[in-house]
Design a protein around this motif. Structure first.
Motif, mmCIF file in Angstrom:
data_model
loop_
_atom_site.group_PDB
_atom_site.id
_atom_site.type_symbol
_atom_site.label_atom_id
_atom_site.label_comp_id
_atom_site.label_asym_id
_atom_site.label_seq_id
_atom_site.Cartn_x
_atom_site.Cartn_y
_atom_site.Cartn_z
ATOM 1 N N GLY A 52 0.808 -1.131 -0.052
ATOM 2 C CA GLY A 52 0.044 -0.144 0.004
ATOM 3 C C GLY A 52 0.852 1.337 -0.187
ATOM 4 O O GLY A 52 0.714 2.034 0.789
ATOM 5 N N ILE A 53 1.838 1.219 -1.123
ATOM 6 C CA ILE A 53 2.535 2.614 -1.146
ATOM 7 C C ILE A 53 1.654 3.637 -1.933
ATOM 8 O O ILE A 53 1.345 3.700 -3.136
ATOM 9 C CB ILE A 53 3.953 2.553 -1.976
ATOM 10 N N THR A 54 1.195 4.802 -1.285
ATOM 11 C CA THR A 54 -0.051 5.640 -1.809
ATOM 12 C C THR A 54 0.560 6.568 -2.794
ATOM 13 O O THR A 54 -0.030 7.089 -3.554
ATOM 14 C CB THR A 54 -0.681 6.397 -0.694
ATOM 15 N N PHE A 55 1.915 6.786 -2.612
ATOM 16 C CA PHE A 55 2.717 7.320 -3.707
ATOM 17 C C PHE A 55 4.089 7.068 -3.477
ATOM 18 O O PHE A 55 4.545 7.114 -2.446
ATOM 19 C CB PHE A 55 2.367 8.755 -3.794
ATOM 20 N N ASP A 56 4.785 6.789 -4.809
ATOM 21 C CA ASP A 56 6.296 6.556 -4.784
ATOM 22 C C ASP A 56 7.154 7.436 -5.543
ATOM 23 O O ASP A 56 7.047 7.137 -6.871
ATOM 24 C CB ASP A 56 6.266 5.051 -5.107
ATOM 25 N N THR A 57 7.726 8.097 -4.868
ATOM 26 C CA THR A 57 8.800 9.054 -5.656
ATOM 27 C C THR A 57 10.003 8.409 -5.950
ATOM 28 O O THR A 57 10.917 8.827 -6.707
ATOM 29 C CB THR A 57 8.909 10.236 -4.823
ATOM 30 N N GLY A 58 10.235 7.399 -5.083
ATOM 31 C CA GLY A 58 11.578 6.605 -5.081
ATOM 32 C C GLY A 58 12.200 6.969 -3.891
ATOM 33 O O GLY A 58 13.341 6.260 -3.551
ATOM 34 N N GLY A 59 11.842 7.957 -3.073
ATOM 35 C CA GLY A 59 12.573 8.492 -2.072
ATOM 36 C C GLY A 59 13.892 9.250 -2.409
ATOM 37 O O GLY A 59 13.778 9.774 -3.529
ATOM 38 N N MET A 113 2.667 6.409 -10.581
ATOM 39 C CA MET A 113 2.877 5.740 -9.340
ATOM 40 C C MET A 113 1.689 5.981 -8.241
ATOM 41 O O MET A 113 1.784 5.763 -7.111
ATOM 42 C CB MET A 113 4.379 6.401 -8.490
ATOM 43 N N THR A 114 0.801 6.691 -8.550
ATOM 44 C CA THR A 114 -0.634 6.657 -7.723
ATOM 45 C C THR A 114 -0.985 5.371 -7.754
ATOM 46 O O THR A 114 -1.859 4.954 -6.956
ATOM 47 C CB THR A 114 -1.504 7.743 -8.469
ATOM 48 N N SER A 115 -0.469 4.421 -8.542
ATOM 49 C CA SER A 115 -1.024 3.069 -8.512
ATOM 50 C C SER A 115 -0.245 2.121 -7.743
ATOM 51 O O SER A 115 -0.475 0.722 -7.723
ATOM 52 C CB SER A 115 -1.104 2.555 -9.967
ATOM 53 N N ASP A 116 0.688 2.529 -7.066
ATOM 54 C CA ASP A 116 1.639 1.809 -6.301
ATOM 55 C C ASP A 116 1.012 1.225 -4.958
ATOM 56 O O ASP A 116 1.688 0.625 -4.293
ATOM 57 C CB ASP A 116 3.024 2.446 -5.835
ATOM 58 N N MET A 117 -0.313 1.465 -4.914
ATOM 59 C CA MET A 117 -1.009 0.746 -3.727
ATOM 60 C C MET A 117 -1.868 -0.239 -4.308
ATOM 61 O O MET A 117 -2.980 -0.590 -3.605
ATOM 62 C CB MET A 117 -1.694 1.779 -2.960
ATOM 63 N N GLY A 118 -1.727 -0.488 -5.685
ATOM 64 C CA GLY A 118 -2.607 -1.382 -6.252
ATOM 65 C C GLY A 118 -2.763 -2.833 -5.737
ATOM 66 O O GLY A 118 -4.044 -3.528 -5.633
ATOM 67 N N SER A 123 1.555 -7.320 -5.086
ATOM 68 C CA SER A 123 2.224 -5.877 -4.892
ATOM 69 C C SER A 123 2.511 -5.591 -6.397
ATOM 70 O O SER A 123 2.906 -6.379 -7.234
ATOM 71 C CB SER A 123 3.559 -5.926 -4.167
ATOM 72 N N THR A 124 2.566 -4.122 -6.717
ATOM 73 C CA THR A 124 3.280 -3.592 -7.893
ATOM 74 C C THR A 124 4.731 -3.411 -7.528
ATOM 75 O O THR A 124 5.103 -2.179 -7.282
ATOM 76 C CB THR A 124 2.577 -2.135 -8.153
ATOM 77 N N LEU A 125 5.488 -4.511 -7.477
ATOM 78 C CA LEU A 125 6.733 -4.548 -7.179
ATOM 79 C C LEU A 125 7.746 -4.181 -7.736
ATOM 80 O O LEU A 125 8.888 -3.496 -7.465
ATOM 81 C CB LEU A 125 6.889 -5.861 -6.338
ATOM 82 N N THR A 126 7.978 -4.746 -9.109
ATOM 83 C CA THR A 126 8.869 -4.453 -9.846
ATOM 84 C C THR A 126 8.759 -4.053 -11.573
ATOM 85 O O THR A 126 7.785 -4.565 -12.076
ATOM 86 C CB THR A 126 10.151 -5.828 -9.726
ATOM 87 N N GLY A 127 9.704 -3.088 -11.833
ATOM 88 C CA GLY A 127 9.562 -2.879 -13.239
ATOM 89 C C GLY A 127 9.990 -4.002 -13.974
ATOM 90 O O GLY A 127 9.664 -4.175 -15.100
ATOM 91 N N ALA A 128 10.732 -4.801 -13.408
ATOM 92 C CA ALA A 128 11.142 -5.950 -14.095
ATOM 93 C C ALA A 128 10.143 -7.108 -14.491
ATOM 94 O O ALA A 128 10.312 -7.933 -15.398
ATOM 95 C CB ALA A 128 12.170 -6.977 -13.279
ATOM 96 N N GLN A 129 9.081 -7.009 -13.753
ATOM 97 C CA GLN A 129 7.843 -7.956 -14.023
ATOM 98 C C GLN A 129 7.426 -7.284 -15.480
ATOM 99 O O GLN A 129 6.952 -8.318 -16.318
ATOM 100 C CB GLN A 129 6.788 -7.718 -13.122
#
Length: 508
Positions: free
Chosen positions: A273-280, A292-297, A380-386
């Motif tokens: 449930g990452i509600t937004f992901d800038t990458g930190g 990245m609004t979708s990172d809580m999919g 999870s929407t975990l990796t771009g590698a997917q």
């Protein structure tokens, strides 16, 4: 901070064995057609008990006049004066066959619904082929999210409000199937609503509040753990990711107690449930960061699934553990090279703050395993590698070999089409750290999806059958609409997880 409306309104669904006796001026009748032969290329109506020869003839003559071929998912709208509806929408199923896969019906229904924007009432004969698939496809194809539209751009119509499914069999089993399909589609729509809600309005505390409201309405046990309690209880992954944001993290637990007997089957669900992901601090490129609004999919799908399990009264125990955080760069954010302690005691060197999902998931997996579940499904929407490995529509499934394959099989049956992937033992060596028990990323550019799965495996308790579903791309459609899937949140893998829960409820 909440929008005025409440997301997508699911149409009402009824089952009938015949067309209306009187003309319904605002209704559209949906019929299936197939493509012609080499000798006769005209589209023909699929045989059904609801149309007489006159009605079929009118439709086929009109289709011929328009040059319709009945190709897969081709739609053509015509008028048939002898029928008690305003118009007829013919949707193609391609070449004729003895039986069509459920997802072919689902996608045809979705295309039909998308082409009927502005139509409030539909009557479908697709349901005589597969009532569940037709209803799911129509509802999901009709889905739209307009909560943040002003009067200037908001839809002027009410959207699809009523579906009548024509079927020759209107016995209680058919009506139960229609109700089940409606509930499934509603759950997917709920997940889509969550994903489509912008991060300005869906931050961890608000996400937790909405999940709590849904859970209580469904009769679930609900626990919300705030940031102070997370820090006190040692949830180092969730706290570490969330401390860069002014909007602190949460952990939500939703429990459906449907099991009976002395030892009911227990299933744990965990969703990112990452509600937004800038990458930190390891910040992402600006291009497409808004996706990245979708990172809580994953979290959205898990919440929708446990609520659906309660609505369908599944006779098993299902407990969802949902970590929620916002990954932001700031003076308080964790840095590359920091070491944190995951819930349960494993220390992790954070080499890349953009590999944050596995950090919050590890905490949640350990907590979920404290309930001693028989099975654990994490998504999870975990990796771009997917996306690199499997593309935009195919989730990757990793985990215990037997359960992984079971999850993938159920996913393929419902049309979400997850694919089983391995977790080679040698990948664990890539996660070695010089200062901690683990590093959160590998130094290699290869097998990123599998490396992330290998990391999560370290936190699953012995004896728990588990599966990790990576939906990095499948959870959010950045391209054009297709089938019953529009742009934005897709709700994947809600239907997969629910199919697995039903399978466990029947087969253990």
């Amino acid at each position: 901070m909440s929008p005025a409306s409440t997301g997508f309104q699911v149409p009402t669904v009824t089952v009938s064995s015949s067309l209306p006796k009187r003309k319904v001026d605002d209704a559209v009748l949906i019929v299936a057609v197939v493509s012609g032969t080499d000798e006769d290329s005209r589209a023909t109506v699929v045989s059904n008990p609801f149309l007489d020869a006159e009605g079929v003839g009118e439709i086929e003559v009109a289709l011929e006049a328009l040059g319709a071929k009945g190709g897969s998912e081709q739609v053509t709208r015509v008028v048939a004066p002898s029928l008690p509806v305003a118009s007829v929408l013919a949707v193609g199923l391609g070449k004729n066959r003895d039986a069509w896969p459920a997802d072919a019906i689902r996608r045809a229904a979705g295309v039909a619904a998308r082409s009927l924007n502005g139509t409030e009432t539909v009557i479908t004969t697709l349901s005589d082929i597969d009532v569940s698939a037709a209803i799911e496809g129509l509802i999901l194809g009709a889905y739209r999210f307009s909560d943040f539209r002003s009067e200037k751009t908001a839809p002027k119509d009410n959207g699809l409000r009523s579906i009548t499914a024509l079927t020759a069999d209107t016995k209680s089993k058919t009506k139960d199937a229609a109700a089940r399909a409606t509930d499934i589609a509603a759950a997917v729509a709920t997940a889509r609503d969550f994903v489509n809600t912008p991060p300005s309005h869906l931050f961890p505390a608000e996400f937790a509040k909405r999940a709590e409201a849904l859970g209580k309405a469904a009769g679930l046990e609900v626990e919300v753990v705030d940031d102070k309690a997370l820090a006190k209880d040692g949830y180092g992954g969730i706290v570490g990711v969330g401390k860069g944001s002014s909007r602190p993290p949460r952990l939500v637990r939703l429990s459906h107690r449907g099991g009976k007997g002395r030892k009911p089957k227990k299933v744990a669900l965990v969703g990112k449930g990452i509600t937004f992901d800038t990458g930190g601090i390891s910040i992402k490129p600006a291009a497409n960061m808004h996706h990245m609004t979708s990172d809580m999919g994953g979290a959205a799908a898990v919440i929708a699934t446990v609520v659906l399990a309660a609505r369908q009264k599944l006779p098993i125990d299902v407990v969802a553990t949902v970590p929620m955080a916002e990954n932001m760069p700031s003076a308080t954010a964790q840095r590359p090279g920091d070491v944190l302690t995951q819930y349960g005691g494993i220390t992790v060197e954070v080499l890349n703050t953009d590999a944050e999902g596995r950090l919050i998931l590890a905490d949640a997996i350990v907590r979920a395993c404290e309930d001693d579940p028989d099975y654990l499904i994490e998504t999870s929407t975990l990796t771009g590698a997917q996306t690199v490995a499997l593309g935009a529509r195919t989730p990757g499934v990793m985990g215990s070999d037997e359960f992984r394959d079971r999850v993938a099989e159920r996913s393929q049956e419902v049309g979400e089409n997850a694919w089983p992937m391995p977790l080679p033992e040698e990948l664990k060596d890539d996660l070695k750290s010089t200062v901690a028990d683990l590093a959160n990323v590998s130094g290699s550019r290869y097998a990123g999806m599998l490396v992330a799965g290998t990391y999560l495996r370290e936190f699953v308790a012995d004896g728990v059958q588990w599966a990790h579903i990576d939906v990095a791309a499948p959870a959010y459609n950045t391209g054009g609409p297709w089938g019953y899937t529009g742009k934005g949140g897709t709700g994947v893998p809600t239907r997969t997880m629910f199919a697995v829960l039903e399978d466990i409820a029947v087969n253990g």
